[in-house]
Scaffold this motif. Structure first.
Motif, PDB file in Angstrom:
ATOM      1  N   GLU B  66       8.596 -33.242  28.053  1.00  0.00           N
ATOM      2  CA  GLU B  66       9.421 -33.917  29.182  1.00  0.00           C
ATOM      3  C   GLU B  66       9.617 -33.031  30.399  1.00  0.00           C
ATOM      4  O   GLU B  66       9.410 -31.850  30.106  1.00  0.00           O
ATOM      5  N   PRO B  67       9.952 -33.501  31.343  1.00  0.00           N
ATOM      6  CA  PRO B  67      10.174 -32.435  32.554  1.00  0.00           C
ATOM      7  C   PRO B  67      11.046 -31.315  32.147  1.00  0.00           C
ATOM      8  O   PRO B  67      12.213 -31.564  31.689  1.00  0.00           O
ATOM      9  N   THR B 177       4.279 -36.305  29.580  1.00  0.00           N
ATOM     10  CA  THR B 177       4.243 -35.856  31.018  1.00  0.00           C
ATOM     11  C   THR B 177       2.656 -36.157  31.342  1.00  0.00           C
ATOM     12  O   THR B 177       2.486 -35.578  32.867  1.00  0.00           O
ATOM     13  N   CYS B 178       1.897 -36.515  30.849  1.00  0.00           N
ATOM     14  CA  CYS B 178       0.407 -36.614  30.935  1.00  0.00           C
ATOM     15  C   CYS B 178       0.269 -37.880  31.954  1.00  0.00           C
ATOM     16  O   CYS B 178       0.840 -38.673  31.873  1.00  0.00           O
ATOM     17  N   PHE B 179      -0.613 -37.431  33.155  1.00  0.00           N
ATOM     18  CA  PHE B 179      -0.931 -38.772  33.848  1.00  0.00           C
ATOM     19  C   PHE B 179      -2.259 -38.494  34.284  1.00  0.00           C
ATOM     20  O   PHE B 179      -2.708 -39.014  35.361  1.00  0.00           O
ATOM     21  N   CYS B 180      -3.431 -38.439  33.553  1.00  0.00           N
ATOM     22  CA  CYS B 180      -4.644 -38.044  33.695  1.00  0.00           C
ATOM     23  C   CYS B 180      -5.410 -39.466  33.867  1.00  0.00           C
ATOM     24  O   CYS B 180      -6.307 -39.504  34.789  1.00  0.00           O
ATOM     25  N   ALA B 181      -4.925 -40.544  33.473  1.00  0.00           N
ATOM     26  CA  ALA B 181      -5.553 -41.887  33.355  1.00  0.00           C
ATOM     27  C   ALA B 181      -5.327 -42.266  34.858  1.00  0.00           C
ATOM     28  O   ALA B 181      -6.450 -42.671  35.497  1.00  0.00           O
ATOM     29  N   SER B 182      -4.281 -41.939  35.522  1.00  0.00           N
ATOM     30  CA  SER B 182      -4.286 -42.475  36.781  1.00  0.00           C
ATOM     31  C   SER B 182      -4.996 -41.455  37.782  1.00  0.00           C
ATOM     32  O   SER B 182      -5.089 -41.713  38.875  1.00  0.00           O
ATOM     33  N   MET B 183      -5.454 -40.198  37.398  1.00  0.00           N
ATOM     34  CA  MET B 183      -6.184 -39.359  38.319  1.00  0.00           C
ATOM     35  C   MET B 183      -7.759 -39.573  37.852  1.00  0.00           C
ATOM     36  O   MET B 183      -8.484 -38.765  38.393  1.00  0.00           O
ATOM     37  N   GLY B 358      -0.084 -32.605  33.660  1.00  0.00           N
ATOM     38  CA  GLY B 358       1.416 -32.665  33.559  1.00  0.00           C
ATOM     39  C   GLY B 358       2.105 -31.310  33.332  1.00  0.00           C
ATOM     40  O   GLY B 358       3.158 -31.314  33.001  1.00  0.00           O
ATOM     41  N   ARG B 359       0.996 -30.116  33.229  1.00  0.00           N
ATOM     42  CA  ARG B 359       1.809 -29.024  33.064  1.00  0.00           C
ATOM     43  C   ARG B 359       3.025 -28.780  34.056  1.00  0.00           C
ATOM     44  O   ARG B 359       3.936 -28.045  33.503  1.00  0.00           O
ATOM     45  N   CYS B 360       2.746 -28.943  35.209  1.00  0.00           N
ATOM     46  CA  CYS B 360       3.788 -28.568  36.190  1.00  0.00           C
ATOM     47  C   CYS B 360       5.001 -29.257  35.946  1.00  0.00           C
ATOM     48  O   CYS B 360       6.051 -28.649  36.461  1.00  0.00           O
ATOM     49  N   ILE B 361       5.169 -30.357  35.400  1.00  0.00           N
ATOM     50  CA  ILE B 361       6.145 -31.139  34.935  1.00  0.00           C
ATOM     51  C   ILE B 361       6.701 -30.571  34.066  1.00  0.00           C
ATOM     52  O   ILE B 361       8.153 -30.321  33.788  1.00  0.00           O
TER      53      ILE B 361
END
Lengths: 160, 387, 281
Positions: B66-67, B177-183, B358-361
């Motif tokens: 999570e964040p 925290t992943c958002f690879c699909a949108s990238m 999502g690592r930075c999150i």
């Protein structure tokens, strides 16, 4: 002394009067005088009554402050095409700098007291004249601020 | 940079092997001279380091992200090797080490002689990565463009990169925290790998679908006696990956253009109030390439060295020119990082600098969420358009 | 990507150069002349480009190339403002320097052929413009009017004074110099460099301007030039940012989407206008 018609022609050659209608210029030339200064002469001293203002036709003058025990500080040098001395517009009508001549300089000066009288009667002429003075003053102020920034030195001492 | 593409042939592309053959894979890579790196658990996190065999891998380990929060959990039922998302480490630590000696110099009669220790060391660094995710392949490709794609290239990076054998893994789970699909970088592996694994099942019925991405990948696979995959195995693998894409965070599509026009937004000051300028995001980011060099000298002044190490745009020194730091304000530094990552990178290198890992999150100590912040800027821009 | 089976030297490895001459220009500014130590084979560069100069054990700094002394000798004029530049200031004839370069974009001296050329320099900003000035003077018949305007802090900060005087002595070149502050012994102009533009004679619609100096000075100069009718695309400025690698790898010199090291340091003003106005970019 040069005739009024001749002075009007000299005024017309100076960029300050670019585009001014002839009648107005002629009115102004009624207060005008042709002057010549040699190197080292002073056109005015700080605190003197400011009863004239000047159009540089050719040559160079310096606006200076004198500092006791030091060489005078040159604030700015002015050359052909430039104007100086607006203290005649601002009470108490006194010069704020020394005006020292750097080389043979030809000037046209206008009599401040004479002009103030004319402007009080003729507001249109006043507006015309002020419209030409304000940009010169704005530019002079902007240059002074830029000089103040000491941009070639160290404009700020951040991060030390 | 892509690994040598596999020539077209009638041979099958997808194979299946038992999960216990992972040991054989790692062994094959090691015996062909590779230092094999993979995920392992240390200090409560999945990190990347040397792995001697499958026993070193985090079998049964899953994560909750999570964040500003990261916790591991071990599952007893049907344990799998790769059912966690990316951890704090990235593969860039091997390809582009955090600290690297570039060269050393000795004073000589003709001034000084430079020895390129960095190139010598890189040449010796023959690496194999096991468990590279789709987003990480995209990140490696992004760093390739920065460090080798221009007029000048980093020879040490280029050498390491060419010698590296990549075993990718398709994700069948995502962290929150992943958002690879949108990238468009994952969760399925696209290109850039030598072999790609997809885990099938777990526990007793535990196998891998193995797909070939290069000729050298094919060579390694031949040694593993994997059987050609059945269509239903391939279908099961694809379905698992598709499932992983669901429920991810999303980066708004318009982020690059919106951020390019948000230089003067008051939102930067708002983020800066929360941001600690700790540079954590830049250290865990798999694409952040900013670095600096340090020149040192021996005490007697006869020798000198140059070291390159990771730097961060969040430090004051980063933008220092004589007189002061250009980005003295935290708001300016956060703006630099986020705008570079999501927007300027396109102009500089033709792609996004963010891969959606999502690592930075997760690793932001105050939980700043780049996708949420981007949505804020997008919302502001929409509001402006409506007037 | 190209295979690197036979690695070329890494882009971060400096080549040894020898100091062949040194001159103190101003209290804090000096000029060194360099020659490649191994093979004095010449050093090709374009006016406006820079080198990374390495002082043994201390570090490396980006320094514009300020001239070619012929026979492949390189000239760098350096202001002593930090540890590395101070180290470089102590170099004597025969000492060694590491050089990487040349890097970056150049002044548009070719594109400017057929046009009037207006050089506006401030402070040490004259140094990166010197190769462009030399180029125009060496090929004087290819250009229209040639105007060199230079501003410095005070009379004792006027760089390359003998050269300014010799350029001014040419009938085909207009040179005007001003200082911000002076005592009355100074016979020249006092006032900001932007004031010199008014008096200079050039055709603003057929001119190329090249600017180098403090950012504030360049912004005000651009305002003056555009007010006179110059197109933003004909005005070129040289930018300064922190640089560590000079090859686009370290990220330090980013200026919005630009890398000053490889997209610059010379930019057409129109390309970076918005960036110059924004704070903290």
């Amino acid at each position: 002394m040069v005739k009024v018609e001749g002075l009007d022609k000299l005024l017309a050659e100076h960029p300050f009067f670019d585009g001014m209608n002839e009648d107005m210029r002629k009115t102004l030339s009624g207060c005008a005088r042709n002057e010549r200064f040699g190197p080292g002469e002073f056109v005015a001293h700080e605190g003197d009554p400011a009863d004239r203002f000047y159009f540089v036709r050719a040559g160079a003058i310096a606006l200076e402050f004198h500092v006791p025990g030091c060489n005078p500080i040159v604030l700015e040098t002015l050359h052909g095409g430039e104007v100086f001395g607006w203290s005649w517009l601002v009470p108490p009508y006194a010069w704020t700098y020394d005006i020292r001549v750097l080389e043979l300089t030809r000037l046209i000066s206008l009599d401040g007291a004479c002009l103030r009288k004319k402007l009080n009667k003729d507001h249109e002429l006043g507006f015309e004249l002020y419209s030409r003075f304000v940009p010169v003053m704005a530019k002079r102020l902007s240059s002074a601020r830029l000089q103040l920034s000491d941009m070639y030195g160290r404009p700020c001492k951040k991060g030390e | 940079m892509t690994n040598p593409a596999k020539p077209k042939s009638s041979k099958p592309d997808a194979f299946v092997m038992d999960a216990n053959r992972l040991d054989a894979l790692i062994g094959a890579l090691a015996s062909s001279g590779h230092a094999v790196m993979g995920p392992r658990v240390a200090d409560g996190a999945v990190i990347l380091g040397p792995v001697a065999g499958a026993a070193d891998l985090p079998l049964g380990v899953t994560d909750r992200q999570e964040p500003g929060r990261y916790r591991l959990k071990t599952v007893k039922k049907d344990p799998a090797y790769f059912d966690f998302a990316v951890g704090p480490h990235t593969w860039k630590k091997f390809l582009f080490p955090p600290r690297e000696k570039l060269w050393s110099a000795e004073r000589a009669a003709k001034g000084f002689a430079v020895r390129e220790d960095g190139i010598d060391a890189a040449r010796r660094d023959k690496l194999a990565f096991v468990g590279v995710r789709a987003c990480e392949l995209a990140a490696i490709a992004a760093q390739d463009r920065v460090l080798t794609g221009g007029e000048y290239r980093s020879e040490t990076y280029a050498l390491r990169r060419e010698q590296t054998f990549i075993v990718a893994v398709n994700c069948r789970t995502s962290a929150a925290t992943c958002f690879c699909a949108s990238m468009n970088t994952g969760p399925g592996v696209g290109a850039g790998h030598d072999l790609a694994l997809t885990e099938l099942g777990g526990g007793k019925d535990h196998r891998f679908l193995v797909e070939v991405g290069s000729t050298r990948g094919e060579k390694v696979l031949m040694a593993l006696n994997a059987k050609p995959a059945k269509p239903k195995d391939v279908a099961a693998a694809r379905a698992a990956v598709a499932q992983a894409a669901k429920g991810q965070r999303k980066m708004p599509k318009s982020a690059p253009t919106v951020l390019a026009g948000a230089t003067d937004s008051p939102r930067w000051a708002d983020i800066a109030q929360r941001c600690l300028n700790c540079a954590s995001c830049t250290q865990v980011c798999p694409t952040c390439f900013c670095n600096t060099v340090t020149d040192t000298t021996t005490l007697d002044g006869s020798g000198a060295e140059r070291w390159r190490h990771w730097d961060s745009c969040f430090t004051l020194d980063f933008s220092y020119i004589h007189g002061g730091a250009i980005r003295g304000d935290g708001a300016h530094r956060y703006r630099q990082w986020m705008t570079h990552k999501l927007s300027h990178w396109f102009e500089q290198f033709g792609t996004s600098g963010c891969v959606g890992c999502g690592r930075c999150i997760t690793w932001c100590p105050v939980g700043i969420d780049i996708t949420l912040e981007a949505r804020g800027f997008v919302k502001d821009a929409k509001g402006k358009r409506k007037g | 990507m190209v295979k690197s089976t036979k690695p070329v030297p890494d882009s971060m490895t400096p080549a040894p150069f020898r100091v062949t001459a040194r001159r103190q220009d101003l209290a804090d500014t000096f000029t060194i002349e360099l020659e490649a130590a191994d093979s004095p084979r010449g050093f090709a560069f374009r006016p406006g480009q820079f080198n990374m100069l390495y002082h043994f054990g201390v570090g490396e700094v980006p320094i514009s190339i300020s001239g070619d002394a012929g026979a492949g000798k390189l000239i760098h004029t350096i202001r002593d403002v930090g540890a590395v530049t101070h180290g470089l200031s102590t170099l004597k004839k025969g000492d060694m320097v590491g050089v990487r370069g040349p890097f970056g974009s150049a002044w548009p001296v070719d594109a400017a052929e057929g046009s009037d050329v207006v050089i506006v320099a401030g402070g040490i900003g004259l140094a990166p413009l010197r190769p462009a000035i030399q180029h125009v003077l060496d090929n004087r018949d290819r250009y229209g009017r040639f105007v060199i305007l230079y501003g410095a802090r005070s009379p004792k900060d006027v760089l390359y004074l003998p050269e300014l005087q010799s350029w001014r002595g040419r009938l085909d070149t207009y040179v005007d110099v001003t200082v911000d502050h002076a005592e009355s012994g100074w016979a020249g102009n006092v006032g900001v460099v932007t004031k010199l533009i008014e008096r200079a004679n050039f055709d603003a619609t057929h001119a190329v301007a090249m600017l180098c100096g403090p950012e504030i000075m360049m912004r005000f100069t651009v305002a003056e030039l555009t007010a006179r009718g110059m197109d933003r695309g004909d005005i070129h400025v040289s930018m300064e940012r922190n640089m560590k690698c000079a090859v686009g790898h370290c990220g330090h010199c980013q200026f919005g989407p630009k890398f000053v090291c490889k997209d610059g340091p010379v930019f057409p003003y129109g390309e970076i206008e918005a960036l110059l106005k924004a704070r903290g970019v």
